[in-house]
Design a protein around this motif. Structure first.
Motif, PDB file in Angstrom:
ATOM      1  N   TRP A  34       0.951  -1.232  -0.082  1.00 53.34           N
ATOM      2  CA  TRP A  34       0.091  -0.055  -0.061  1.00 53.34           C
ATOM      3  C   TRP A  34       0.875   1.305   0.064  1.00 53.34           C
ATOM      4  N   TYR A  35       0.534   2.113  -0.825  1.00 54.10           N
ATOM      5  CA  TYR A  35       1.050   3.385  -0.728  1.00 54.10           C
ATOM      6  C   TYR A  35       0.170   4.904  -0.704  1.00 54.10           C
ATOM      7  N   ARG A  36       0.346   5.674  -0.443  1.00 51.62           N
ATOM      8  CA  ARG A  36      -0.649   6.953  -0.499  1.00 51.62           C
ATOM      9  C   ARG A  36      -0.055   8.053  -1.135  1.00 51.62           C
ATOM     10  N   GLN A  37      -1.095   8.855  -1.518  1.00 51.83           N
ATOM     11  CA  GLN A  37      -0.531  10.308  -2.007  1.00 51.83           C
ATOM     12  C   GLN A  37      -1.494  11.373  -1.569  1.00 51.83           C
ATOM     13  N   ASP A  86      -5.738  12.128   6.741  1.00 56.70           N
ATOM     14  CA  ASP A  86      -5.702  10.436   6.117  1.00 56.70           C
ATOM     15  C   ASP A  86      -6.582  10.661   4.738  1.00 56.70           C
ATOM     16  N   ALA A  88      -6.451  11.284   0.988  1.00 52.78           N
ATOM     17  CA  ALA A  88      -5.571  10.947   0.035  1.00 52.78           C
ATOM     18  C   ALA A  88      -5.901   9.891  -0.812  1.00 52.78           C
ATOM     19  N   TYR A  90      -5.142   6.393  -1.984  1.00 48.90           N
ATOM     20  CA  TYR A  90      -4.382   5.219  -1.767  1.00 48.90           C
ATOM     21  C   TYR A  90      -4.309   4.242  -2.768  1.00 48.90           C
ATOM     22  N   GLY A 107      -6.114   3.154  -7.786  1.00 43.72           N
ATOM     23  CA  GLY A 107      -6.231   3.939  -6.554  1.00 43.72           C
ATOM     24  C   GLY A 107      -7.614   3.924  -5.945  1.00 43.72           C
ATOM     25  N   ARG A 109      -9.804   7.222  -3.804  1.00 48.48           N
ATOM     26  CA  ARG A 109      -9.397   8.413  -3.008  1.00 48.48           C
ATOM     27  C   ARG A 109     -10.361   8.350  -2.032  1.00 48.48           C
TER      28      ARG A 109
END
Lengths: 113, 114
Positions: A34-37, A86, A88, A90, A107, A109
């Motif tokens: 898992w990544y998030r922006q 939180d 973002a 993901y 992703g 949102r």
């Protein structure tokens, strides 16, 4: 062509609520991520998962977060007691091996109000 | 520690002209370097990767990148831009030989005009 899928594409929740973000990795892949922006910021690594346990996690991935592979196909990220920060995008990713190319989903949102 | 700096947040080119997206990296180890592309409402797609073999790396859709250790750079180029190249591009680093944890640059948005 196989691809990583994520649901929902957009999740809106109230602050303090729990959310579960779902991912279906590519079927023969063994490593999951898992990544998030956060809007306007870099994509950040959250966690990697292999053999039903976390192999690495970032400082961001505190007790508020958890991951699970509840069955043979899904990989989930649970965020407890969501906060405004939180919010973002993901991203879920998967790879065959730990050194192989990571394939990313489109992703989810997350918007926390 | 590893980090990546993408020198341009936005690049605009005309169709048929060359593309240059700049990336500098910092790494305590011999790095593996990647370029990913993201089209609207799509996942991140790997364009190309450098993993200590040839320093000039060719990727999909006519893109290539050159690893220059002396300049700590890994710039992405394409001789002739196509409208379909319009997207966000990310330069990414990880530990040598390892993909596991990817560290992303801030991204460069490429616009291609007719």
């Amino acid at each position: 062509e196989p691809e990583v899928t994520q649901t929902p594409s957009h999740q809106v929740t109230q602050m303090g609520q729990e959310v579960i973000l779902r991912c279906v990795p590519i079927s023969n892949h063994l490593y999951f991520y898992w990544y998030r922006q956060i809007l306007g910021q870099k994509v950040e690594f959250l966690v990697s998962f292999y053999n039903n346990e976390i192999s690495e996690k970032s400082e961001i991935f505190d007790d508020q977060f958890s991951v699970e592979r509840p069955d043979g196909s899904n990989f989930t990220l649970k965020i407890r007691s969501t906060k405004l920060e939180d919010s973002a995008m993901y991203f879920c990713a998967s790879s065959v091996g730990g050194r192989d190319e990571q394939f990313f989903g489109p992703g989810t949102r997350l918007t926390v109000l | 520690a590893q980090s990546v700096t993408q020198l341009d947040s936005h690049v605009s080119v005309s169709e048929g002209t060359p593309v240059l997206l700049r990336c500098n990296y910092s790494s305590s180890y011999s790095p593996s370097l990647f370029w990913y592309v993201q089209h609207p409402n799509k996942g991140l797609q790997l364009l190309l990767k450098y993993t200590s073999a040839a320093t000039l790396v060719k990727g999909i859709n006519g893109f290539e990148a050159e690893f220059k250790k002396s300049e700590t750079s890994f710039h992405l180029t394409k001789p002739s831009a196509h409208m379909s190249d319009a997207a966000e591009y990310f330069c990414v680093v990880s530990r040598a030989g390892g993909y596991n944890k990817l560290i992303f640059g801030a991204g460069t948005r490429l616009a291609v005009h007719p």
